[in-house]
Design a protein around this motif. Sequence first.
Motif, PDB file in Angstrom:
ATOM      1  N   THR B  31      10.194  14.113   6.467  1.00  0.00           N
ATOM      2  CA  THR B  31      10.037  12.907   5.733  1.00  0.00           C
ATOM      3  C   THR B  31       8.923  13.160   4.646  1.00  0.00           C
ATOM      4  N   ILE B  32       8.865  12.038   3.710  1.00  0.00           N
ATOM      5  CA  ILE B  32       7.733  12.007   2.753  1.00  0.00           C
ATOM      6  C   ILE B  32       7.176  10.448   2.981  1.00  0.00           C
ATOM      7  N   THR B  33       5.847  10.410   3.292  1.00  0.00           N
ATOM      8  CA  THR B  33       5.408   9.234   3.747  1.00  0.00           C
ATOM      9  C   THR B  33       4.311   8.896   2.496  1.00  0.00           C
ATOM     10  N   GLY B  34       4.259   7.793   1.852  1.00  0.00           N
ATOM     11  CA  GLY B  34       3.479   7.498   0.849  1.00  0.00           C
ATOM     12  C   GLY B  34       2.383   6.658   1.478  1.00  0.00           C
ATOM     13  N   LEU B  35       1.061   6.984   0.802  1.00  0.00           N
ATOM     14  CA  LEU B  35      -0.059   6.062   1.303  1.00  0.00           C
ATOM     15  C   LEU B  35      -0.626   5.461  -0.272  1.00  0.00           C
ATOM     16  N   PRO B  36      -0.022   4.379  -0.909  1.00  0.00           N
ATOM     17  CA  PRO B  36      -0.599   3.978  -1.862  1.00  0.00           C
ATOM     18  C   PRO B  36      -1.742   2.947  -1.756  1.00  0.00           C
ATOM     19  N   GLY B  37      -2.370   2.630  -3.102  1.00  0.00           N
ATOM     20  CA  GLY B  37      -3.437   1.615  -2.921  1.00  0.00           C
ATOM     21  C   GLY B  37      -4.778   2.017  -3.467  1.00  0.00           C
ATOM     22  N   PRO B  38      -5.601   1.334  -3.625  1.00  0.00           N
ATOM     23  CA  PRO B  38      -6.975   1.446  -4.089  1.00  0.00           C
ATOM     24  C   PRO B  38      -7.712   2.573  -3.369  1.00  0.00           C
ATOM     25  N   SER B 170      10.036  16.319  -7.774  1.00  0.00           N
ATOM     26  CA  SER B 170      11.360  16.684  -7.548  1.00  0.00           C
ATOM     27  C   SER B 170      10.962  17.986  -6.363  1.00  0.00           C
ATOM     28  N   LEU B 171       9.714  18.800  -6.448  1.00  0.00           N
ATOM     29  CA  LEU B 171       9.301  19.929  -5.877  1.00  0.00           C
ATOM     30  C   LEU B 171       9.310  19.296  -4.262  1.00  0.00           C
ATOM     31  N   PHE B 172       8.592  18.255  -4.262  1.00  0.00           N
ATOM     32  CA  PHE B 172       8.185  17.830  -3.039  1.00  0.00           C
ATOM     33  C   PHE B 172       9.621  17.227  -2.270  1.00  0.00           C
ATOM     34  N   VAL B 188      -0.768   5.820  -8.206  1.00  0.00           N
ATOM     35  CA  VAL B 188       0.426   5.479  -9.078  1.00  0.00           C
ATOM     36  C   VAL B 188       1.549   4.775  -8.258  1.00  0.00           C
ATOM     37  N   MET B 189       1.713   3.346  -8.350  1.00  0.00           N
ATOM     38  CA  MET B 189       2.662   2.555  -7.266  1.00  0.00           C
ATOM     39  C   MET B 189       4.008   3.112  -7.596  1.00  0.00           C
ATOM     40  N   ASP B 190       4.458   3.454  -8.852  1.00  0.00           N
ATOM     41  CA  ASP B 190       5.737   3.947  -9.183  1.00  0.00           C
ATOM     42  C   ASP B 190       6.140   5.085  -8.292  1.00  0.00           C
ATOM     43  N   GLU B 191       5.090   5.983  -7.959  1.00  0.00           N
ATOM     44  CA  GLU B 191       5.548   7.204  -7.090  1.00  0.00           C
ATOM     45  C   GLU B 191       5.832   6.949  -5.712  1.00  0.00           C
ATOM     46  N   ALA B 192       5.664   5.673  -5.281  1.00  0.00           N
ATOM     47  CA  ALA B 192       5.811   5.317  -4.063  1.00  0.00           C
ATOM     48  C   ALA B 192       7.475   5.136  -3.811  1.00  0.00           C
ATOM     49  N   LYS B 193       8.027   4.873  -4.868  1.00  0.00           N
ATOM     50  CA  LYS B 193       9.755   4.909  -4.915  1.00  0.00           C
ATOM     51  C   LYS B 193      10.098   6.121  -4.026  1.00  0.00           C
ATOM     52  N   ARG B 194       9.628   7.364  -4.711  1.00  0.00           N
ATOM     53  CA  ARG B 194      10.187   8.451  -4.071  1.00  0.00           C
ATOM     54  C   ARG B 194       9.914   8.937  -2.701  1.00  0.00           C
ATOM     55  N   CYS B 195       9.184   7.942  -2.017  1.00  0.00           N
ATOM     56  CA  CYS B 195       8.766   8.235  -0.526  1.00  0.00           C
ATOM     57  C   CYS B 195       9.834   7.539   0.415  1.00  0.00           C
ATOM     58  N   GLN B 196      10.269   8.122   1.669  1.00  0.00           N
ATOM     59  CA  GLN B 196      11.027   7.317   2.515  1.00  0.00           C
ATOM     60  C   GLN B 196      10.462   6.014   3.140  1.00  0.00           C
ATOM     61  N   ARG B 197       9.050   6.163   3.025  1.00  0.00           N
ATOM     62  CA  ARG B 197       8.142   5.261   4.023  1.00  0.00           C
ATOM     63  C   ARG B 197       6.978   5.054   3.249  1.00  0.00           C
ATOM     64  N   ALA B 210       7.137   0.008   5.767  1.00  0.00           N
ATOM     65  CA  ALA B 210       8.408  -0.065   5.465  1.00  0.00           C
ATOM     66  C   ALA B 210       8.602   0.866   4.487  1.00  0.00           C
ATOM     67  N   SER B 211      10.320   1.005   4.173  1.00  0.00           N
ATOM     68  CA  SER B 211      10.909   1.686   3.235  1.00  0.00           C
ATOM     69  C   SER B 211      10.626   0.880   1.616  1.00  0.00           C
ATOM     70  N   PRO B 212      10.649   1.819   0.821  1.00  0.00           N
ATOM     71  CA  PRO B 212      10.381   1.113  -0.466  1.00  0.00           C
ATOM     72  C   PRO B 212      11.312   0.010  -0.994  1.00  0.00           C
ATOM     73  N   GLU B 213      12.558   0.141  -0.581  1.00  0.00           N
ATOM     74  CA  GLU B 213      13.627  -0.904  -0.849  1.00  0.00           C
ATOM     75  C   GLU B 213      13.406  -2.041  -0.012  1.00  0.00           C
ATOM     76  N   THR B 214      12.912  -1.960   1.307  1.00  0.00           N
ATOM     77  CA  THR B 214      12.767  -3.038   2.435  1.00  0.00           C
ATOM     78  C   THR B 214      11.429  -3.919   1.537  1.00  0.00           C
ATOM     79  N   LEU B 215      10.461  -3.145   1.153  1.00  0.00           N
ATOM     80  CA  LEU B 215       9.030  -3.530   0.620  1.00  0.00           C
ATOM     81  C   LEU B 215       9.521  -4.560  -0.566  1.00  0.00           C
ATOM     82  N   GLU B 216      10.354  -3.819  -1.457  1.00  0.00           N
ATOM     83  CA  GLU B 216      10.820  -4.801  -2.600  1.00  0.00           C
ATOM     84  C   GLU B 216      11.574  -6.064  -2.416  1.00  0.00           C
TER      85      GLU B 216
END
Lengths: 245, 247
Positions: B31-38, B170-172, B188-197, B210-216
Amino acid sequence: MAISRTLATAKRVLLQLRNDIRTVILMIAVPSVLMTLLRYAFDHQIQVFQSSGPMLLALFPFTVMFVIASIAMLRERSSGTLERLLSTPIAKAEILIGYAIAFGTAAILQVGIAIVVSTSILGLKISGSLAMLVLIALLDALLGMSLGLFLSAFANTEFQAVQFLPAFVLPQLLLGGLLIPRDQMASVLRLLSDVLPLSYALDAVARIASAQPWDHNLTIDLVVISLAIPLSLLLGAATLRRRTD
Amino acid sequence: MTLALEILNLYVTRGNNRILNNLSVSIETGTITGLPGPSGSGKSTIMRSIVGVGRIDSGTIDVLGLPAGSPLARQKIGYLTQTPSIYFDLTVEQNLKYFSTILGAPPQRVAQAIAEVSLERYNKSLVRNLSGGQVSRVSLAIALLARPEILILDEPTVGLDPVLRDDLWSLFETLRQNGTTLLISSHVMDEAKRCQRILLIREGEILSDASPETLENQTGNHGLDSAFLTLIRQGEKHGYKPYPSNS
């Protein structure tokens, strides 16, 4: 311990030196230039050059490796490469021994050239074994390096690390018998001189240069230097913490 | 599914500041998990704890069932630090060759990893002569070298142009499809879209998971940027302070 990781680390440190040509030139040329200065400063008292020259030959690798090793380790810490290394399977001993091989190689090159220049051009007479002189200079380099690696843990900036040269090397030089024979020192200073490892290195070089027969004093010198190296390497390893704040 | 990472009751303090406060999270393999934020929210602290270089106060971290920081666990992880940690007085290739020996990666991976971050032209260049973005790509190439099962990447795309960022994501994704587990921090918040979680961390605690879709969806479909803003605002109403008094 994996020999490949140790040798790769040694090769990496030597490549870093080689990619910095000015450092290489300074490292190799400065001892010979200083020996030349000493020779002509005592042009009319050639015996002073003959007696203190060998000690100086042993002092260069100690001092230079002390400074270079402490700055190199400080850079590993501040650049994050040490943290990255410690996140890999490498063992601390592999890092430290890799450093020792690299700086030992550089020291042999440095001392070798200084000895050739001093004996063939400047007329320095080494009555004892040249091989022993090179061996002791190598031990001095390793001693300087391991003390430098250890002490670098107590410097947060390069300014501080450079100050460790006058703070830790000059006292050893003053009390090591180069300026005043150790048996003529006041008892407190003599005691201090007895616990500083460089005193034994300078004493050993003086004995070998003057071709005194091998006696227990020389053995003591060599044992003390040889023990001081792993001791300060162990202290250095203790300062390499895998988990930090 | 098997767990790549399992963190239980992790506490970390630095001085008087509590950085992580009873954090528990499990991450599945592949899986790809994103840790966004400041910055300052504890992202790097979590990553350093997992890799085994960050001091922790209490709690357990398992990496594929092995204790974090143990020699075996260290073999499974590729780690990219936030600031590039490479040797500036070596060439790109010299850096990669050194780390390939340290990591036990096959020699042919050196050229492959350099190609993966598109730096073939700079093979023989000293790192100190490269631009900031190129330097961070060299650092990334080293994390990719040994094809680790887990990749911990602290801000891998910072300072890169959009095309390169897209290439790297794409490599990830390719790596993930081959079974690699990735934990990626980014501002970069946009990049969070490419994570599963997405794990949103705020003041050392998980604010949302949550997943990006659920979040939105939860926050009214105004994009991820505004989703985070909404979540943080909601969190503040429930007792979070926008500016912690101790920092």
